[in-house]
Design a protein around this motif. Structure first.
Motif, PDB file in Angstrom:
ATOM      1  N   ARG A 159       1.879  -0.555  32.227  1.00 45.43           N
ATOM      2  CA  ARG A 159       0.678  -0.980  31.705  1.00 45.43           C
ATOM      3  C   ARG A 159       0.902  -1.763  30.300  1.00 45.43           C
ATOM      4  O   ARG A 159       0.285  -2.686  30.738  1.00 45.43           O
ATOM      5  CB  ARG A 159      -0.250  -0.183  32.299  1.00 45.43           C
ATOM      6  N   VAL A 160       1.289  -1.203  29.344  1.00 44.49           N
ATOM      7  CA  VAL A 160       0.597  -1.571  27.908  1.00 44.49           C
ATOM      8  C   VAL A 160       2.407  -2.257  27.047  1.00 44.49           C
ATOM      9  O   VAL A 160       3.187  -1.105  27.565  1.00 44.49           O
ATOM     10  CB  VAL A 160       0.411  -0.264  27.180  1.00 44.49           C
ATOM     11  N   TYR A 182       1.570   9.564  31.757  1.00 43.47           N
ATOM     12  CA  TYR A 182       1.808   8.665  30.752  1.00 43.47           C
ATOM     13  C   TYR A 182       3.041   7.823  30.900  1.00 43.47           C
ATOM     14  O   TYR A 182       3.007   6.107  30.988  1.00 43.47           O
ATOM     15  CB  TYR A 182       3.416   9.406  29.811  1.00 43.47           C
ATOM     16  N   TYR A 191       1.319   4.743  31.961  1.00 45.68           N
ATOM     17  CA  TYR A 191       0.267   3.903  31.071  1.00 45.68           C
ATOM     18  C   TYR A 191       1.454   3.194  30.251  1.00 45.68           C
ATOM     19  O   TYR A 191       1.244   1.849  29.894  1.00 45.68           O
ATOM     20  CB  TYR A 191       0.347   4.795  30.308  1.00 45.68           C
ATOM     21  N   SER A 236      -9.094   5.992  16.579  1.00 48.28           N
ATOM     22  CA  SER A 236      -9.352   5.503  18.024  1.00 48.28           C
ATOM     23  C   SER A 236      -8.167   7.390  18.816  1.00 48.28           C
ATOM     24  O   SER A 236      -9.022   7.295  19.376  1.00 48.28           O
ATOM     25  CB  SER A 236      -8.051   4.374  18.769  1.00 48.28           C
ATOM     26  N   ARG A 274       1.719   0.455  22.422  1.00 49.11           N
ATOM     27  CA  ARG A 274       2.129   1.676  22.727  1.00 49.11           C
ATOM     28  C   ARG A 274       2.182   2.596  21.031  1.00 49.11           C
ATOM     29  O   ARG A 274       1.921   3.476  21.122  1.00 49.11           O
ATOM     30  CB  ARG A 274       3.045   2.466  23.698  1.00 49.11           C
ATOM     31  N   TYR A 276      -4.995   1.088  21.123  1.00 51.81           N
ATOM     32  CA  TYR A 276      -3.830   1.688  23.097  1.00 51.81           C
ATOM     33  C   TYR A 276      -3.768   1.387  23.947  1.00 51.81           C
ATOM     34  O   TYR A 276      -2.938   1.578  24.912  1.00 51.81           O
ATOM     35  CB  TYR A 276      -3.852   2.815  22.915  1.00 51.81           C
ATOM     36  N   ARG A 277      -4.633   0.509  24.366  1.00 53.47           N
ATOM     37  CA  ARG A 277      -5.308  -0.462  24.955  1.00 53.47           C
ATOM     38  C   ARG A 277      -4.020  -1.553  25.482  1.00 53.47           C
ATOM     39  O   ARG A 277      -3.369  -2.419  26.755  1.00 53.47           O
ATOM     40  CB  ARG A 277      -6.553  -1.198  26.042  1.00 53.47           C
ATOM     41  N   PHE A 278      -3.270  -1.769  24.393  1.00 50.29           N
ATOM     42  CA  PHE A 278      -3.044  -3.226  24.278  1.00 50.29           C
ATOM     43  C   PHE A 278      -1.135  -2.633  23.650  1.00 50.29           C
ATOM     44  O   PHE A 278      -0.477  -3.959  23.990  1.00 50.29           O
ATOM     45  CB  PHE A 278      -3.753  -3.916  23.210  1.00 50.29           C
ATOM     46  N   GLU A 332      -5.882   5.874  25.739  1.00 47.75           N
ATOM     47  CA  GLU A 332      -5.802   4.759  26.007  1.00 47.75           C
ATOM     48  C   GLU A 332      -7.112   4.046  25.810  1.00 47.75           C
ATOM     49  O   GLU A 332      -7.331   2.805  26.024  1.00 47.75           O
ATOM     50  CB  GLU A 332      -5.572   4.769  27.443  1.00 47.75           C
ATOM     51  N   ARG A 333      -7.233   4.009  24.512  1.00 46.62           N
ATOM     52  CA  ARG A 333      -8.063   3.339  23.945  1.00 46.62           C
ATOM     53  C   ARG A 333      -8.144   2.685  22.797  1.00 46.62           C
ATOM     54  O   ARG A 333      -7.568   2.982  22.149  1.00 46.62           O
ATOM     55  CB  ARG A 333      -9.899   3.945  23.917  1.00 46.62           C
ATOM     56  N   GLY A 334      -8.828   1.930  22.113  1.00 46.50           N
ATOM     57  CA  GLY A 334      -8.790   1.165  21.481  1.00 46.50           C
ATOM     58  C   GLY A 334      -7.436   0.025  21.336  1.00 46.50           C
ATOM     59  O   GLY A 334      -7.558  -0.554  22.007  1.00 46.50           O
TER      60      GLY A 334
END
Length: 150
Positions: free
Chosen positions: A146-147, A140, A143, A62, A89, A85-87, A81-83
């Motif tokens: 959110r994560v 960041y 991000y 990712s 950090r 890394y969406r859930f 922020e994919r794979g």
């Protein structure tokens, strides 16, 4: 106090890479040092290590060309922020910890303790990495809110 290290622009965090490499090698060496876990517990380590290995591959793929062992991001890197890394950090650190804990549980108590030491190092390294990421990528902070951290 800031977690950003005082270093020159050319220092990307080689000390962190050296320390994690030493601890990873130490865990592998400690696999052969008694006392060993009972077999019923050691069997639990195998799937844990496999999940960790798969998670590492997913996270590394990712990241693509942004992958680096250093806490300072690559100059040509992007905020991924994919794979996984969406859930999370720091999914590579979580996957690495699962892998080395699995290896430790599949073998010896000292290897398991070494895995915990590696996890502690990665926890500290992640704090430094986050300071670099926040300084480099204005988005960041959003991000981070959110994560999840792990």
């Amino acid at each position: 106090a800031s977690t950003m290290p005082r270093s020159s622009r050319s220092d990307r965090g080689g000390g962190w890479v050296l320390a994690q490499t030493v601890l990873m090698v130490l865990v592998v060496v400690l696999v052969f040092v008694p006392p060993f876990w009972p077999s019923r517990l050691s069997y639990a380590g195998i799937p844990l290590a496999l999940v960790g290995a798969a998670g590492f591959v997913w996270a590394a793929r990712s990241l693509g060309t942004s992958l680096t062992p250093y806490p300072r991001p690559r100059d040509d890197g992007e905020l991924v922020e994919r794979g996984p890394y969406r859930f999370l950090r720091h999914p590579i650190y979580v996957a690495g910890l699962l892998f080395f804990l699995g290896v430790g549980l599949a073998s010896s108590v000292p290897a398991t303790l070494g895995a915990f030491a590696l996890g502690a190092l990665w926890w500290r390294k992640a704090r430094v990495e986050e300071a670099y990421l926040a300084a480099r990528f204005p988005e960041y902070e959003d991000y981070r809110r959110r994560v999840g951290r792990l």
